[in-house]
Scaffold this motif. Sequence first.
Motif, PDB file in Angstrom:
ATOM      1  N   ALA A 164       1.312  -1.284  -0.213  1.00 41.84           N
ATOM      2  CA  ALA A 164       0.340   0.119  -0.248  1.00 41.84           C
ATOM      3  C   ALA A 164       0.870   1.083  -0.022  1.00 41.84           C
ATOM      4  O   ALA A 164       0.864   2.017  -0.997  1.00 41.84           O
ATOM      5  CB  ALA A 164      -0.525  -0.026   1.098  1.00 41.84           C
ATOM      6  N   ASP A 165       1.594   1.025   1.288  1.00 37.63           N
ATOM      7  CA  ASP A 165       2.793   2.662   0.786  1.00 37.63           C
ATOM      8  C   ASP A 165       3.449   2.444  -0.706  1.00 37.63           C
ATOM      9  O   ASP A 165       3.426   4.347  -0.895  1.00 37.63           O
ATOM     10  CB  ASP A 165       4.031   2.234   2.136  1.00 37.63           C
ATOM     11  CG  ASP A 165       3.078   2.475   3.262  1.00 37.63           C
ATOM     12  OD1 ASP A 165       1.628   2.653   3.280  1.00 37.63           O
ATOM     13  OD2 ASP A 165       4.045   2.122   4.269  1.00 37.63           O
ATOM     14  N   VAL A 166       4.094   1.420  -0.816  1.00 40.77           N
ATOM     15  CA  VAL A 166       4.829   1.675  -2.176  1.00 40.77           C
ATOM     16  C   VAL A 166       3.126   1.824  -3.323  1.00 40.77           C
ATOM     17  O   VAL A 166       4.086   3.134  -3.761  1.00 40.77           O
ATOM     18  CB  VAL A 166       5.144   0.649  -2.794  1.00 40.77           C
ATOM     19  CG1 VAL A 166       5.170   0.741  -4.498  1.00 40.77           C
ATOM     20  CG2 VAL A 166       6.397  -0.073  -2.493  1.00 40.77           C
ATOM     21  N   TYR A 167       2.411   1.626  -3.671  1.00 40.13           N
ATOM     22  CA  TYR A 167       1.439   2.306  -4.246  1.00 40.13           C
ATOM     23  C   TYR A 167       1.010   3.999  -4.204  1.00 40.13           C
ATOM     24  O   TYR A 167       1.635   4.795  -4.905  1.00 40.13           O
ATOM     25  CB  TYR A 167       0.354   1.940  -4.577  1.00 40.13           C
ATOM     26  CG  TYR A 167       0.404  -0.082  -5.373  1.00 40.13           C
ATOM     27  CD1 TYR A 167       1.013   0.223  -6.460  1.00 40.13           C
ATOM     28  CD2 TYR A 167      -0.518  -1.218  -4.736  1.00 40.13           C
ATOM     29  CE1 TYR A 167       0.955  -0.992  -7.259  1.00 40.13           C
ATOM     30  CE2 TYR A 167      -0.278  -2.122  -5.196  1.00 40.13           C
ATOM     31  CZ  TYR A 167       0.361  -1.744  -6.536  1.00 40.13           C
ATOM     32  OH  TYR A 167       0.740  -3.119  -6.866  1.00 40.13           O
ATOM     33  N   VAL A 180       2.035  -4.676 -10.339  1.00 41.88           N
ATOM     34  CA  VAL A 180       1.080  -3.888 -11.687  1.00 41.88           C
ATOM     35  C   VAL A 180       3.100  -2.575 -11.289  1.00 41.88           C
ATOM     36  O   VAL A 180       2.795  -2.080 -10.819  1.00 41.88           O
ATOM     37  CB  VAL A 180      -0.602  -3.327 -10.853  1.00 41.88           C
ATOM     38  CG1 VAL A 180      -0.663  -1.806 -12.679  1.00 41.88           C
ATOM     39  CG2 VAL A 180      -0.864  -4.066 -10.597  1.00 41.88           C
ATOM     40  N   GLU A 181       2.664  -1.888 -13.372  1.00 42.20           N
ATOM     41  CA  GLU A 181       4.002  -1.432 -13.119  1.00 42.20           C
ATOM     42  C   GLU A 181       2.956  -0.154 -13.074  1.00 42.20           C
ATOM     43  O   GLU A 181       1.570   0.155 -12.796  1.00 42.20           O
ATOM     44  CB  GLU A 181       3.670  -0.933 -15.131  1.00 42.20           C
ATOM     45  CG  GLU A 181       4.666  -2.658 -15.362  1.00 42.20           C
ATOM     46  CD  GLU A 181       6.103  -2.116 -14.162  1.00 42.20           C
ATOM     47  OE1 GLU A 181       7.297  -1.720 -14.319  1.00 42.20           O
ATOM     48  OE2 GLU A 181       6.532  -3.223 -13.442  1.00 42.20           O
ATOM     49  N   ILE A 233      -3.250  -1.202 -21.322  1.00 42.42           N
ATOM     50  CA  ILE A 233      -2.626  -1.641 -19.938  1.00 42.42           C
ATOM     51  C   ILE A 233      -2.300  -2.862 -19.473  1.00 42.42           C
ATOM     52  O   ILE A 233      -3.547  -4.272 -20.933  1.00 42.42           O
ATOM     53  CB  ILE A 233      -3.556  -1.099 -19.267  1.00 42.42           C
ATOM     54  CG1 ILE A 233      -4.447   0.274 -18.645  1.00 42.42           C
ATOM     55  CG2 ILE A 233      -3.780  -1.534 -17.558  1.00 42.42           C
ATOM     56  CD1 ILE A 233      -4.984   0.907 -18.334  1.00 42.42           C
ATOM     57  N   GLU A 234      -1.413  -3.729 -19.342  1.00 40.16           N
ATOM     58  CA  GLU A 234      -0.717  -4.961 -18.750  1.00 40.16           C
ATOM     59  C   GLU A 234      -1.996  -5.758 -17.269  1.00 40.16           C
ATOM     60  O   GLU A 234      -1.441  -4.716 -16.243  1.00 40.16           O
ATOM     61  CB  GLU A 234       0.508  -5.122 -18.335  1.00 40.16           C
ATOM     62  CG  GLU A 234       0.780  -6.411 -18.149  1.00 40.16           C
ATOM     63  CD  GLU A 234       0.762  -7.352 -19.619  1.00 40.16           C
ATOM     64  OE1 GLU A 234       0.509  -8.194 -19.074  1.00 40.16           O
ATOM     65  OE2 GLU A 234       0.995  -6.666 -20.664  1.00 40.16           O
ATOM     66  N   ARG A 235      -2.974  -5.898 -17.393  1.00 41.20           N
ATOM     67  CA  ARG A 235      -3.942  -6.879 -16.797  1.00 41.20           C
ATOM     68  C   ARG A 235      -3.484  -7.640 -16.092  1.00 41.20           C
ATOM     69  O   ARG A 235      -3.647  -8.089 -15.082  1.00 41.20           O
ATOM     70  CB  ARG A 235      -5.356  -6.799 -17.414  1.00 41.20           C
ATOM     71  CG  ARG A 235      -5.758  -5.289 -17.556  1.00 41.20           C
ATOM     72  CD  ARG A 235      -7.057  -5.060 -17.807  1.00 41.20           C
ATOM     73  NE  ARG A 235      -8.192  -4.554 -18.282  1.00 41.20           N
ATOM     74  CZ  ARG A 235      -7.719  -2.589 -18.056  1.00 41.20           C
ATOM     75  NH1 ARG A 235      -6.095  -2.338 -18.233  1.00 41.20           N
ATOM     76  NH2 ARG A 235      -7.986  -2.052 -18.405  1.00 41.20           N
ATOM     77  N   THR A 236      -2.742  -8.828 -16.666  1.00 38.33           N
ATOM     78  CA  THR A 236      -2.086 -10.179 -16.454  1.00 38.33           C
ATOM     79  C   THR A 236      -0.658  -9.401 -15.578  1.00 38.33           C
ATOM     80  O   THR A 236      -0.386  -9.045 -16.525  1.00 38.33           O
ATOM     81  CB  THR A 236      -2.542 -10.944 -17.202  1.00 38.33           C
ATOM     82  OG1 THR A 236      -1.929 -10.866 -18.405  1.00 38.33           O
ATOM     83  CG2 THR A 236      -3.842 -11.008 -17.789  1.00 38.33           C
TER      84      THR A 236
END
Length: 188
Positions: A18-21, A103-104, A183-186
Amino acid sequence: MAPDDATVLIVDDEREVADVYALRLRDSYETETAYGGEDALAKIDDTVDVVLLDRRMPDISGDDVLEEIRDRGHSCRVIMITAVDPDFEILDMKFDDYLCKPVEKADLEQAIEQQLAARRYDERLSEYMNVTSKLALLEGEKTPERLADSDVESLRERAAELREELDDALESFDDIDTAFREIERTPG
């Protein structure tokens, strides 16, 4: 709503995740973190525009948090971000997007931007329908003389403004649709 004005609630029971996002997004959005389902339900309110929601959490699952968000009637957009591979159970879930970890940053920001654009479109479409229904009702019931003496012209102007905004949004749909598919979803 400018991206800087948007509030993103990041929900993950793993504090580091969470903190990284939040760190990745803080330059573009107002960010808040919740470290589990209970914490998320305590923090969610109408100031939150987008929720990034993990599915697998020990206290309350992301699926249950999503259901509660919808039951409460919050208008926020919900993006599931999870390591849980989707299965057919997602058909009944009321999320707005689903991304598989990891997720990038670019994909994350693009997914948020798409949800903010969809939210703006929904708000304008609702207002347009409201304004045009009032116009149709008044124009069907009142004489031209009565209409000329009223403030109905400002309603007509607002309907025209909204129509133009919606047309512009529809013209950009091809770009949004292309970006959405990129968007890369997988996990890659």
